[in-house]
Design an enzyme around this catalytic site. Structure first.
Site, PDB file in Angstrom:
ATOM      1  N   MET A   1      -1.486  -7.830   5.006  1.00  0.00           N
ATOM      2  CA  MET A   1      -1.927  -6.566   4.432  1.00  0.00           C
ATOM      3  C   MET A   1      -1.175  -6.274   3.146  1.00  0.00           C
ATOM      4  SD  MET A   1      -2.551  -3.988   7.603  1.00  0.00           S
ATOM      5  CE  MET A   1      -0.858  -4.142   8.133  1.00  0.00           C
ATOM      6  N   CYS A   2      -1.471  -5.149   2.569  1.00  0.00           N
ATOM      7  CA  CYS A   2      -0.989  -4.815   1.236  1.00  0.00           C
ATOM      8  C   CYS A   2       0.156  -3.816   1.300  1.00  0.00           C
ATOM      9  CB  CYS A   2      -2.141  -4.246   0.408  1.00  0.00           C
ATOM     10  SG  CYS A   2      -3.627  -5.281   0.405  1.00  0.00           S
ATOM     11  N   ARG A   3       0.493  -3.280   0.156  1.00  0.00           N
ATOM     12  CA  ARG A   3       1.453  -2.189   0.015  1.00  0.00           C
ATOM     13  C   ARG A   3       0.908  -1.230  -1.031  1.00  0.00           C
ATOM     14  NH1 ARG A   3       3.884  -3.464   3.952  1.00  0.00           N
ATOM     15  NH2 ARG A   3       6.106  -3.751   4.287  1.00  0.00           N
TER      16      ARG A   3
ATOM     17  N   ASN B   1      -4.541   0.187   2.479  1.00  0.00           N
ATOM     18  CA  ASN B   1      -3.650  -0.774   3.122  1.00  0.00           C
ATOM     19  C   ASN B   1      -4.179  -0.982   4.528  1.00  0.00           C
ATOM     20  OD1 ASN B   1      -1.581  -2.455   3.916  1.00  0.00           O
ATOM     21  ND2 ASN B   1      -0.168  -0.782   4.388  1.00  0.00           N
TER      22      ASN B   1
END
Length: 337
Positions: free
Chosen positions: A1-3, A142
Protein backbone atom coordinates in the site's frame (compact mmCIF):
# COMPACT_ATOMS: atom_id res chain seq x y z
CA UNK A 1 0.00 0.00 0.00
CA UNK A 2 0.89 3.65 -0.16
CA UNK A 3 1.53 6.56 2.19
CA UNK A 4 -0.15 9.94 2.24
CA UNK A 5 0.30 13.12 4.23
CA UNK A 6 -1.91 16.22 4.53
CA UNK A 7 -1.20 19.58 6.10
CA UNK A 8 -3.81 22.31 6.49
CA UNK A 9 -3.34 25.46 8.55
CA UNK A 10 -4.06 29.16 8.84
CA UNK A 11 -0.43 30.05 8.13
CA UNK A 12 1.52 28.72 5.13
CA UNK A 13 4.50 26.46 5.80
CA UNK A 14 7.54 25.59 3.70
CA UNK A 15 6.91 22.29 1.95
CA UNK A 16 10.43 21.06 2.78
CA UNK A 17 9.66 21.27 6.51
CA UNK A 18 6.92 18.73 5.95
CA UNK A 19 8.21 16.47 3.16
CA UNK A 20 12.00 16.38 3.02
CA UNK A 21 13.72 17.82 6.11
CA UNK A 22 12.23 15.70 8.96
CA UNK A 23 14.16 12.56 9.89
CA UNK A 24 11.08 10.40 9.26
CA UNK A 25 9.69 12.52 6.43
CA UNK A 26 7.41 11.15 3.74
CA UNK A 27 10.44 11.08 1.45
CA UNK A 28 12.24 8.87 3.96
CA UNK A 29 9.17 6.66 4.33
CA UNK A 30 9.13 6.10 0.58
CA UNK A 31 12.21 3.92 0.96
CA UNK A 32 11.88 2.74 4.56
CA UNK A 33 8.28 2.80 5.76
CA UNK A 34 6.95 1.13 8.87
CA UNK A 35 3.52 -0.31 9.69
CA UNK A 36 3.04 -1.72 6.18
CA UNK A 37 0.39 -4.43 6.41
CA UNK A 38 2.08 -6.41 3.62
CA UNK A 39 5.43 -6.41 5.44
CA UNK A 40 7.17 -4.48 2.63
CA UNK A 41 8.89 -1.17 3.27
CA UNK A 42 9.22 0.42 -0.19
CA UNK A 43 6.89 2.98 -1.79
CA UNK A 44 8.87 3.46 -4.98
CA UNK A 45 6.25 3.42 -7.75
CA UNK A 46 5.96 7.18 -8.07
CA UNK A 47 4.86 10.12 -5.95
CA UNK A 48 2.83 13.29 -6.12
CA UNK A 49 2.37 16.56 -4.27
CA UNK A 50 -0.47 19.04 -4.55
CA UNK A 51 -0.88 22.47 -3.01
CA UNK A 52 -3.01 25.61 -3.21
CA UNK A 53 -1.66 29.09 -3.77
CA UNK A 54 -4.68 31.00 -2.46
CA UNK A 55 -5.47 31.93 1.15
CA UNK A 56 -7.78 29.18 2.39
CA UNK A 57 -9.51 31.61 4.76
CA UNK A 58 -9.94 34.62 2.49
CA UNK A 59 -9.98 33.23 -1.06
CA UNK A 60 -12.55 34.68 -3.42
CA UNK A 61 -15.69 32.65 -4.04
CA UNK A 62 -16.33 31.10 -7.43
CA UNK A 63 -19.20 33.53 -7.99
CA UNK A 64 -16.92 36.49 -7.28
CA UNK A 65 -14.33 35.22 -9.75
CA UNK A 66 -16.78 34.88 -12.64
CA UNK A 67 -18.60 38.14 -11.94
CA UNK A 68 -18.19 40.44 -14.94
CA UNK A 69 -16.67 37.77 -17.18
CA UNK A 70 -18.17 38.07 -20.64
CA UNK A 71 -17.40 34.62 -22.05
CA UNK A 72 -17.02 31.01 -20.94
CA UNK A 73 -13.28 30.91 -21.68
CA UNK A 74 -12.66 33.96 -19.48
CA UNK A 75 -14.73 32.46 -16.67
CA UNK A 76 -12.73 29.21 -16.76
CA UNK A 77 -9.41 31.07 -16.60
CA UNK A 78 -10.66 32.94 -13.53
CA UNK A 79 -11.97 29.79 -11.85
CA UNK A 80 -8.63 28.03 -12.28
CA UNK A 81 -7.33 30.29 -9.50
CA UNK A 82 -9.19 27.90 -7.16
CA UNK A 83 -7.51 24.79 -8.61
CA UNK A 84 -4.47 23.19 -6.93
CA UNK A 85 -0.98 22.87 -8.36
CA UNK A 86 0.02 19.24 -8.94
CA UNK A 87 3.47 17.71 -9.43
CA UNK A 88 3.74 13.95 -10.05
CA UNK A 89 6.48 11.61 -11.20
CA UNK A 90 6.99 7.87 -11.64
CA UNK A 91 10.50 8.21 -10.21
CA UNK A 92 10.95 7.20 -6.55
CA UNK A 93 10.49 10.20 -4.28
CA UNK A 94 13.86 9.62 -2.59
CA UNK A 95 15.66 9.98 -5.92
CA UNK A 96 13.93 13.04 -7.37
CA UNK A 97 15.94 16.25 -7.17
CA UNK A 98 13.09 18.36 -8.56
CA UNK A 99 10.97 17.45 -5.55
CA UNK A 100 13.72 18.61 -3.19
CA UNK A 101 14.24 21.85 -5.13
CA UNK A 102 10.55 22.71 -5.28
CA UNK A 103 10.01 21.84 -1.62
CA UNK A 104 12.61 24.42 -0.59
CA UNK A 105 10.68 27.21 -2.35
CA UNK A 106 6.98 26.41 -2.07
CA UNK A 107 4.84 27.64 0.82
CA UNK A 108 1.18 26.75 1.22
CA UNK A 109 -1.59 26.51 3.77
CA UNK A 110 -2.85 23.21 2.32
CA UNK A 111 -0.54 20.47 1.07
CA UNK A 112 -1.30 16.92 -0.13
CA UNK A 113 1.57 14.46 -0.62
CA UNK A 114 1.58 10.77 -1.60
CA UNK A 115 4.16 8.04 -2.24
CA UNK A 116 2.90 5.05 -4.18
CA UNK A 117 3.30 1.32 -3.85
CA UNK A 118 1.39 0.03 -6.86
CA UNK A 119 -1.08 -2.79 -6.50
CA UNK A 120 0.21 -5.98 -8.13
CA UNK A 121 -0.54 -5.77 -11.85
CA UNK A 122 -1.25 -2.02 -11.83
CA UNK A 123 0.46 0.19 -14.39
CA UNK A 124 3.16 2.61 -13.25
CA UNK A 125 2.72 5.95 -15.00
CA UNK A 126 2.03 9.55 -14.06
CA UNK A 127 -1.70 9.18 -14.70
CA UNK A 128 -1.80 6.68 -11.84
CA UNK A 129 0.08 8.89 -9.37
CA UNK A 130 -1.84 10.62 -6.58
CA UNK A 131 -3.14 13.17 -5.81
CA UNK A 132 -5.87 13.09 -8.43
CA UNK A 133 -7.42 16.42 -9.32
CA UNK A 134 -10.58 17.73 -10.93
CA UNK A 135 -11.51 21.40 -10.76
CA UNK A 136 -10.82 22.62 -7.22
CA UNK A 137 -10.72 19.10 -5.74
CA UNK A 138 -7.82 16.80 -4.81
CA UNK A 139 -8.10 13.16 -3.75
CA UNK A 140 -5.71 10.52 -2.35
CA UNK A 141 -6.11 6.90 -1.27
CA UNK A 142 -4.12 4.52 0.90
CA UNK A 143 -5.39 0.99 0.54
CA UNK A 144 -6.99 -1.13 -2.14
CA UNK A 145 -10.47 -2.03 -3.37
CA UNK A 146 -10.49 -5.82 -3.43
CA UNK A 147 -10.96 -7.47 -6.83
CA UNK A 148 -11.64 -4.11 -8.42
CA UNK A 149 -11.54 -5.57 -11.92
CA UNK A 150 -14.79 -7.42 -11.19
CA UNK A 151 -16.42 -4.24 -9.85
CA UNK A 152 -15.22 -1.80 -12.49
CA UNK A 153 -18.01 -2.25 -15.05
CA UNK A 154 -20.76 -1.74 -12.48
CA UNK A 155 -19.04 1.32 -11.07
CA UNK A 156 -18.68 2.85 -14.54
CA UNK A 157 -22.39 2.35 -15.16
CA UNK A 158 -23.10 4.73 -12.27
CA UNK A 159 -21.05 7.59 -13.74
CA UNK A 160 -22.28 10.38 -15.97
CA UNK A 161 -20.34 10.89 -19.20
CA UNK A 162 -18.72 14.10 -17.89
CA UNK A 163 -17.38 12.35 -14.79
CA UNK A 164 -16.24 9.25 -16.67
CA UNK A 165 -14.32 11.37 -19.18
CA UNK A 166 -12.18 12.85 -16.37
CA UNK A 167 -10.58 9.46 -15.62
CA UNK A 168 -7.08 9.31 -17.11
CA UNK A 169 -5.49 6.36 -15.31
CA UNK A 170 -6.35 2.77 -14.42
CA UNK A 171 -6.28 2.69 -10.62
CA UNK A 172 -9.12 1.77 -8.31
CA UNK A 173 -8.28 4.98 -6.44
CA UNK A 174 -9.12 7.27 -9.37
CA UNK A 175 -12.36 5.44 -10.10
CA UNK A 176 -13.33 5.87 -6.44
CA UNK A 177 -12.61 9.60 -6.85
CA UNK A 178 -14.93 9.68 -9.86
CA UNK A 179 -17.68 8.00 -7.86
CA UNK A 180 -17.16 10.51 -5.06
CA UNK A 181 -17.47 13.41 -7.51
CA UNK A 182 -20.64 11.90 -8.94
CA UNK A 183 -22.13 11.66 -5.46
CA UNK A 184 -21.02 15.19 -4.55
CA UNK A 185 -22.24 16.84 -7.74
CA UNK A 186 -25.66 15.24 -7.27
CA UNK A 187 -25.96 17.44 -4.15
CA UNK A 188 -26.27 20.53 -6.36
CA UNK A 189 -27.66 19.16 -9.60
CA UNK A 190 -31.32 18.32 -10.04
CA UNK A 191 -32.37 14.64 -10.13
CA UNK A 192 -33.16 14.93 -13.83
CA UNK A 193 -29.63 16.14 -14.64
CA UNK A 194 -27.78 13.32 -12.93
CA UNK A 195 -28.01 9.67 -13.91
CA UNK A 196 -26.79 8.72 -10.45
CA UNK A 197 -29.44 10.58 -8.45
CA UNK A 198 -31.84 7.66 -8.06
CA UNK A 199 -29.03 5.15 -7.48
CA UNK A 200 -27.41 7.40 -4.89
CA UNK A 201 -30.65 7.70 -2.97
CA UNK A 202 -31.10 3.94 -3.13
CA UNK A 203 -27.56 3.16 -1.99
CA UNK A 204 -27.66 5.76 0.81
CA UNK A 205 -31.10 4.86 2.12
CA UNK A 206 -29.60 4.60 5.62
CA UNK A 207 -28.39 8.20 5.43
CA UNK A 208 -25.34 8.81 7.60
CA UNK A 209 -25.62 5.42 9.28
CA UNK A 210 -22.40 4.44 7.53
CA UNK A 211 -20.56 6.56 10.09
CA UNK A 212 -22.70 6.07 13.15
CA UNK A 213 -23.02 2.30 12.87
CA UNK A 214 -19.32 1.51 12.48
CA UNK A 215 -17.02 0.95 15.43
CA UNK A 216 -13.92 -1.00 16.38
CA UNK A 217 -16.09 -4.01 17.15
CA UNK A 218 -18.30 -3.67 14.08
CA UNK A 219 -17.75 -4.34 10.38
CA UNK A 220 -15.25 -1.57 9.85
CA UNK A 221 -13.64 1.63 11.02
CA UNK A 222 -14.28 5.12 9.76
CA UNK A 223 -13.50 8.61 10.95
CA UNK A 224 -13.80 12.05 9.40
CA UNK A 225 -11.82 15.21 10.06
CA UNK A 226 -12.46 18.69 8.73
CA UNK A 227 -10.39 21.83 8.65
CA UNK A 228 -13.22 24.30 9.22
CA UNK A 229 -16.73 24.39 10.69
CA UNK A 230 -19.75 23.75 8.52
CA UNK A 231 -21.04 26.70 6.55
CA UNK A 232 -24.55 27.50 5.45
CA UNK A 233 -26.05 26.06 2.30
CA UNK A 234 -24.04 27.55 -0.59
CA UNK A 235 -25.64 28.99 -3.69
CA UNK A 236 -24.19 28.30 -7.12
CA UNK A 237 -24.33 30.61 -10.08
CA UNK A 238 -25.26 28.95 -13.37
CA UNK A 239 -21.92 30.23 -14.69
CA UNK A 240 -19.95 28.11 -12.19
CA UNK A 241 -19.31 24.47 -13.18
CA UNK A 242 -19.95 21.83 -10.53
CA UNK A 243 -16.23 21.10 -10.12
CA UNK A 244 -15.65 24.70 -8.98
CA UNK A 245 -18.85 25.14 -6.95
CA UNK A 246 -18.82 25.53 -3.17
CA UNK A 247 -20.01 22.71 -0.93
CA UNK A 248 -20.60 22.46 2.79
CA UNK A 249 -18.58 20.18 5.06
CA UNK A 250 -21.68 18.02 5.49
CA UNK A 251 -22.17 17.65 1.74
CA UNK A 252 -18.57 16.53 1.26
CA UNK A 253 -18.76 14.14 4.22
CA UNK A 254 -22.05 12.67 2.99
CA UNK A 255 -20.59 12.15 -0.50
CA UNK A 256 -17.68 10.28 1.09
CA UNK A 257 -20.09 8.14 3.14
CA UNK A 258 -22.17 7.25 0.09
CA UNK A 259 -19.09 6.45 -1.98
CA UNK A 260 -17.85 3.92 0.57
CA UNK A 261 -21.31 2.42 1.00
CA UNK A 262 -21.81 2.07 -2.75
CA UNK A 263 -18.43 0.38 -3.14
CA UNK A 264 -19.42 -2.05 -0.39
CA UNK A 265 -22.78 -2.74 -2.01
CA UNK A 266 -21.23 -3.42 -5.42
CA UNK A 267 -18.65 -5.72 -3.82
CA UNK A 268 -21.30 -7.65 -1.88
CA UNK A 269 -23.62 -7.96 -4.86
CA UNK A 270 -21.03 -9.92 -6.87
CA UNK A 271 -19.81 -12.06 -3.98
CA UNK A 272 -16.43 -10.48 -3.20
CA UNK A 273 -15.32 -11.49 0.29
CA UNK A 274 -11.76 -10.11 0.38
CA UNK A 275 -11.08 -7.03 2.48
CA UNK A 276 -11.11 -3.56 0.95
CA UNK A 277 -9.12 -0.83 2.69
CA UNK A 278 -10.51 2.62 1.97
CA UNK A 279 -8.45 5.33 3.61
CA UNK A 280 -9.51 8.27 1.45
CA UNK A 281 -8.82 11.98 1.83
CA UNK A 282 -10.33 14.79 -0.23
CA UNK A 283 -10.19 18.58 -0.23
CA UNK A 284 -11.76 21.47 -2.12
CA UNK A 285 -8.97 23.83 -1.07
CA UNK A 286 -10.81 24.86 2.11
CA UNK A 287 -12.19 21.74 3.79
CA UNK A 288 -10.40 18.41 4.29
CA UNK A 289 -12.35 15.18 4.88
CA UNK A 290 -10.61 11.85 5.53
CA UNK A 291 -11.80 8.31 6.16
CA UNK A 292 -10.35 5.22 7.81
CA UNK A 293 -12.27 2.14 6.78
CA UNK A 294 -12.00 -1.60 6.24
CA UNK A 295 -15.03 -3.66 5.26
CA UNK A 296 -14.04 -6.94 6.94
CA UNK A 297 -14.09 -7.11 10.78
CA UNK A 298 -11.27 -9.67 10.89
CA UNK A 299 -8.91 -7.53 8.83
CA UNK A 300 -6.76 -4.67 10.12
CA UNK A 301 -7.55 -1.20 8.82
CA UNK A 302 -4.67 0.79 7.39
CA UNK A 303 -3.31 3.31 9.88
CA UNK A 304 -4.64 6.87 10.01
CA UNK A 305 -3.14 9.47 12.36
CA UNK A 306 -4.38 12.97 13.08
CA UNK A 307 -2.77 15.80 15.03
CA UNK A 308 -3.62 19.45 15.55
CA UNK A 309 -2.19 22.43 17.38
CA UNK A 310 -1.42 26.12 17.17
CA UNK A 311 1.67 25.99 14.91
CA UNK A 312 4.02 23.69 12.97
CA UNK A 313 7.77 24.05 12.76
CA UNK A 314 11.25 23.00 13.86
CA UNK A 315 11.93 22.13 17.50
CA UNK A 316 15.61 22.94 18.16
CA UNK A 317 15.61 21.03 21.46
CA UNK A 318 14.86 17.70 19.76
CA UNK A 319 15.88 18.62 16.18
CA UNK A 320 12.47 17.50 14.92
CA UNK A 321 9.60 19.09 13.02
CA UNK A 322 6.34 18.90 14.87
CA UNK A 323 3.07 20.56 15.84
CA UNK A 324 3.26 22.90 18.83
CA UNK A 325 0.43 23.68 21.23
CA UNK A 326 1.18 27.22 22.45
CA UNK A 327 -2.44 27.91 23.41
CA UNK A 328 -5.89 26.38 23.10
CA UNK A 329 -6.35 27.31 19.44
CA UNK A 330 -6.34 24.61 16.78
CA UNK A 331 -4.75 26.48 13.87
CA UNK A 332 -3.07 23.66 11.97
CA UNK A 333 -3.74 19.99 11.33
CA UNK A 334 -1.81 17.01 9.98
CA UNK A 335 -3.40 13.79 8.69
CA UNK A 336 -1.24 10.88 7.67
CA UNK A 337 -1.84 7.28 6.63
Amino acid sequence: MCRFLVFVGKSPILMANLLTRPKMSLLQQSMSSRMRLEGMNLNGDGFGVGWYTHDTEECATADDLVAGCSCKEQRMWQLKELAPCIFTSVAPAWNNMNLRRLAEKIRSQLIFAHVRAATLGSTTNESNCHPFQFGRFMWMHNGTVAEFGRMKKRLISLLDDQIFSTIQGTTDSEYCFALFLQNLFSELSSPSSSSLASQANEYSSNGTAVLSSLSSSGPGLMSSVTSSPAKGQPKRSKDVPLEYAEYTVLQIKNAMDRTIKMLNDISSSIGITSASLMNFVVTDGIVVVASRYVNQPAHYAASLFYASGSSFGHDPDTDTYRIFQHDKRQLCHIVTS
